[in-house]
Motif scaffolding. Structure first.
Motif, PDB file in Angstrom:
ATOM      1  N   LYS A  35       9.042 -42.588 -39.237  1.00 41.86           N
ATOM      2  CA  LYS A  35       9.299 -41.286 -38.625  1.00 41.86           C
ATOM      3  C   LYS A  35       8.947 -40.155 -39.587  1.00 41.86           C
ATOM      4  O   LYS A  35       8.402 -39.122 -39.182  1.00 41.86           O
ATOM      5  CB  LYS A  35      10.769 -41.181 -38.185  1.00 41.86           C
ATOM      6  CG  LYS A  35      11.096 -39.872 -37.498  1.00 41.86           C
ATOM      7  CD  LYS A  35      12.558 -39.790 -37.060  1.00 41.86           C
ATOM      8  CE  LYS A  35      12.793 -40.451 -35.739  1.00 41.86           C
ATOM      9  NZ  LYS A  35      14.106 -40.109 -35.146  1.00 41.86           N
ATOM     10  N   VAL A  56      16.077 -39.429 -44.168  1.00 36.87           N
ATOM     11  CA  VAL A  56      16.400 -38.909 -42.840  1.00 36.87           C
ATOM     12  C   VAL A  56      15.763 -37.538 -42.669  1.00 36.87           C
ATOM     13  O   VAL A  56      16.039 -36.612 -43.446  1.00 36.87           O
ATOM     14  CB  VAL A  56      17.929 -38.810 -42.634  1.00 36.87           C
ATOM     15  CG1 VAL A  56      18.243 -38.290 -41.237  1.00 36.87           C
ATOM     16  CG2 VAL A  56      18.594 -40.162 -42.868  1.00 36.87           C
ATOM     17  N   THR A 104      21.982 -48.823 -45.587  1.00 44.09           N
ATOM     18  CA  THR A 104      21.247 -49.053 -44.343  1.00 44.09           C
ATOM     19  C   THR A 104      20.489 -50.374 -44.454  1.00 44.09           C
ATOM     20  O   THR A 104      20.232 -50.870 -45.548  1.00 44.09           O
ATOM     21  CB  THR A 104      20.244 -47.915 -44.080  1.00 44.09           C
ATOM     22  OG1 THR A 104      19.357 -47.818 -45.201  1.00 44.09           O
ATOM     23  CG2 THR A 104      20.950 -46.592 -43.880  1.00 44.09           C
ATOM     24  N   SER A 133      23.678 -42.755 -36.556  1.00 41.66           N
ATOM     25  CA  SER A 133      23.388 -44.184 -36.752  1.00 41.66           C
ATOM     26  C   SER A 133      23.350 -44.544 -38.234  1.00 41.66           C
ATOM     27  O   SER A 133      23.791 -45.631 -38.637  1.00 41.66           O
ATOM     28  CB  SER A 133      22.068 -44.556 -36.078  1.00 41.66           C
ATOM     29  OG  SER A 133      20.979 -43.811 -36.616  1.00 41.66           O
ATOM     30  N   VAL A 134      22.844 -43.641 -39.068  1.00 32.48           N
ATOM     31  CA  VAL A 134      22.815 -43.896 -40.513  1.00 32.48           C
ATOM     32  C   VAL A 134      24.245 -43.973 -41.066  1.00 32.48           C
ATOM     33  O   VAL A 134      24.576 -44.868 -41.855  1.00 32.48           O
ATOM     34  CB  VAL A 134      22.001 -42.805 -41.236  1.00 32.48           C
ATOM     35  CG1 VAL A 134      22.212 -42.862 -42.748  1.00 32.48           C
ATOM     36  CG2 VAL A 134      20.511 -42.956 -40.910  1.00 32.48           C
ATOM     37  N   ASP A 144      19.352 -38.819 -36.222  1.00 29.53           N
ATOM     38  CA  ASP A 144      19.608 -40.086 -36.906  1.00 29.53           C
ATOM     39  C   ASP A 144      20.870 -40.064 -37.770  1.00 29.53           C
ATOM     40  O   ASP A 144      21.238 -41.096 -38.347  1.00 29.53           O
ATOM     41  CB  ASP A 144      18.408 -40.464 -37.783  1.00 29.53           C
ATOM     42  CG  ASP A 144      17.194 -40.817 -36.954  1.00 29.53           C
ATOM     43  OD1 ASP A 144      17.335 -41.598 -36.002  1.00 29.53           O
ATOM     44  OD2 ASP A 144      16.096 -40.301 -37.249  1.00 29.53           O
ATOM     45  N   THR A 179      16.052 -50.497 -40.631  1.00 29.68           N
ATOM     46  CA  THR A 179      16.324 -49.076 -40.394  1.00 29.68           C
ATOM     47  C   THR A 179      15.512 -48.211 -41.348  1.00 29.68           C
ATOM     48  O   THR A 179      14.941 -47.185 -40.942  1.00 29.68           O
ATOM     49  CB  THR A 179      17.823 -48.779 -40.573  1.00 29.68           C
ATOM     50  OG1 THR A 179      18.541 -49.430 -39.527  1.00 29.68           O
ATOM     51  CG2 THR A 179      18.110 -47.289 -40.533  1.00 29.68           C
ATOM     52  N   LEU A 203      12.909 -45.294 -40.313  1.00 28.83           N
ATOM     53  CA  LEU A 203      13.056 -43.913 -40.784  1.00 28.83           C
ATOM     54  C   LEU A 203      11.837 -43.466 -41.576  1.00 28.83           C
ATOM     55  O   LEU A 203      11.408 -42.311 -41.464  1.00 28.83           O
ATOM     56  CB  LEU A 203      14.316 -43.798 -41.640  1.00 28.83           C
ATOM     57  CG  LEU A 203      15.659 -44.014 -40.921  1.00 28.83           C
ATOM     58  CD1 LEU A 203      16.798 -44.050 -41.927  1.00 28.83           C
ATOM     59  CD2 LEU A 203      15.892 -42.927 -39.876  1.00 28.83           C
TER      60      LEU A 203
END
Length: 515
Positions: free
Chosen positions: A175, A145, A164, A153-154, A150, A168, A172
């Motif tokens: 990102k 992360v 997770t 949601s995590v 985030d 997902t 991540l």
């Protein structure tokens, strides 16, 4: 698998205490470093210091703390590899299931007007990007992360499933690599500029999304609006929208064109733009007078256009603006009376720019244009011509008034699509010819648009005349003076025609092609 151990090390500590407290409540062991560890401990969150994991102190003013096999083996180990499992067991190493890291504030540091080179370099993060990249590479097993957005949601996924989802983790990881890529691009750009090498052998550009757009130039094209890091004030990327629908792709391009033109002027000025070309430009003693002239320059084309002003819009000017349909009005600001008047029009967009100064205050930037398979990069055209730069090449000197109008026209013509011709009189454009395949074609359009106003006007051309036909056309329309770059092998032909008709002609020595 379940998330059992998390490594947390953040510069931006927004929300991190609450996030880690939730992790601990879920039975996750939290490892942390430096200031993050101190904050968590102070807030009563159970935390293990990184030195307790590595068996090695944080050294060199914190420059070396996570660059250790005990950290990166826990991140990079392939969990379903028997060989990796055996090595981890033999060496007494534990897995790290979740990494929460954001980086030293390099961008914020170099944004400071008094930043030193040493401060900038000290704020280049090394351990953070290394942990992020390790975790992101191994996203099959590790969650990573980099964005506080985030956290929620995590946590929800961990609460629901103990881990997770792979989808997902892929999201991540992507990102993370965008984030570290952008971070490195900013550093390389800073160093290149320090070295005076803005066009290096490799160029990586980075932008951050402002918003998705409904579509691009046409409804079948996807589009989004991005901002360059450290974008200066007084640009569209920093504007405050006070009223109206969301900006479209075409709105943004047209508004930017209008803004760049209006920045050419120190005196009160208004610019109306349609399809990236000015259809009316006027200056005056007040913004009201400037708008009147910009409107009268082309009352037809301004309908549905974009208007930019370099002074605050007052109530009287707003009353004029409200009389026709306009897509956008942008200005340094609006009086309360002006806002009351203009916001009655549901669809008009009002953009407050703040003080943006003139183009004289704007340093040249590098403009990136995409081509099929690549891009071309050039300096932005911020060249300005002063009266002292002009060379009179005809027998007749321009009068002081003609000279004033020539310089006015020259400021405008550099922003008109080539081939470009602008006719100006009384501090306003009276005719604009843009984007034609030959210069005579642009001159004919400008003269036809001007009609009777062509008589006594001056003509500005963005590039030289390859022959005397444009000057001949200008003379027959009653144009009295011409400004152009010069430099054609047939300059003498144009000069001869100008002398025959008593036209004053000045050379700038600079052209302004705009494709």
């Amino acid at each position: 698998m379940a998330i059992k151990r998390a490594l947390v090390s953040v510069s931006d500590k927004s929300g991190i205490v609450e996030f880690c407290r939730e992790l601990c409540a879920l039975g996750v062991e939290v490892i942390s470093t430096g200031g993050t560890k101190s904050l968590l401990a102070k807030e009563g969150v159970p935390v293990i210091g990184i030195s307790d994991v590595t068996g090695f102190p944080e050294i060199l003013d914190g420059r070396v703390k996570t660059l250790h096999p005990a950290v990166h083996s826990g991140l990079l180990a392939v969990r379903d590899s028997e060989e990796h499992q055996q090595q981890m067991k033999e060496l007494g190493l534990d897995y790290i299931d979740l990494v929460v890291v954001n980086l030293y504030p390099f961008q914020e540091t170099i944004a400071k007007p008094d930043v030193t080179y040493e401060d900038a370099i000290e704020n280049i993060d090394i351990g953070g990007p290394t942990m992020l990249r390790s975790a992101a590479k191994n996203h099959a097993f590790v969650s990573v992360v980099v964005d506080a957005a985030d956290y929620g949601s995590v946590l929800e996924e961990i609460k629901a499933e103990g881990d997770t989802t792979l989808e997902t983790r892929k999201r991540l990881a992507a990102k993370v690599f965008r984030h570290t890529g952008s971070y490195d691009a900013l550093i390389s750009d800073y160093l290149s500029n320090v070295l005076g090498d803005p066009l290096p052998e490799r160029m990586t550009v980075t932008y951050e999304k402002i918003q998705d757009l409904r579509y691009g130039e046409n409804p079948h094209q996807k589009a989004a609006f991005y901002r360059k890091p450290l974008a200066p004030e007084g640009t569209l990327t920093t504007a405050e929208q006070l009223h109206g629908k969301e900006l479209s792709y075409n709105n943004i391009n047209d508004a930017n064109a209008a803004l760049l033109i209006v920045k050419e002027f120190d005196e009160p000025a208004v610019v109306a733009v349609k399809h990236m070309n000015p259809c009316g430009v006027g200056t005056g003693a007040s913004i009201y007078e400037a708008y009147e002239k910009a409107y009268q320059a082309d009352p037809t084309s301004i309908f549905g256009g974009i208007v930019a002003a370099n002074r605050i819009i007052d109530g009287d000017t707003a009353n004029l603006l409200s009389q026709i349909f306009l897509e956008i009005v942008l200005a340094p600001g609006f009086t309360e009376e002006a806002l009351e008047i203009l916001t009655k029009k549901k669809n008009i967009r009002l953009l407050k720019m703040g003080e943006f100064g003139s183009s004289k205050d704007r340093a040249s930037q590098f403009v990136v244009t995409s081509i099929d398979g690549g891009m071309v990069v050039q300096e932005s055209d911020v060249h300005a011509v002063e009266e002292a730069d002009l060379k009179v090449v005809t027998d007749r000197q321009p009068t002081p008034e003609e000279l004033k109008q020539l310089l006015f026209g020259w400021k405008v013509v550099k922003h008109v699509k080539s081939n470009a011709i602008v006719l100006a009189a009384d501090n306003m454009t009276v005719g604009v010819g843009a984007g034609q395949m030959n210069r005579v074609g642009s001159a004919k359009i400008a003269i036809e648009q001007a009609g009777e106003k062509a008589k006594g006007s001056v003509l500005a051309s963005d590039a030289f005349f390859p022959m005397g036909d444009t000057v001949e056309l200008a003379a027959k329309a009653g144009i009295t003076a011409v400004i152009q770059p010069g430099g054609s092998i047939k300059d003498e032909e144009s000069i001869k025609v100008a002398n025959e008709y008593g036209i004053a002609m000045v050379f700038t020595g600079v052209r302004h092609f705009k494709h």
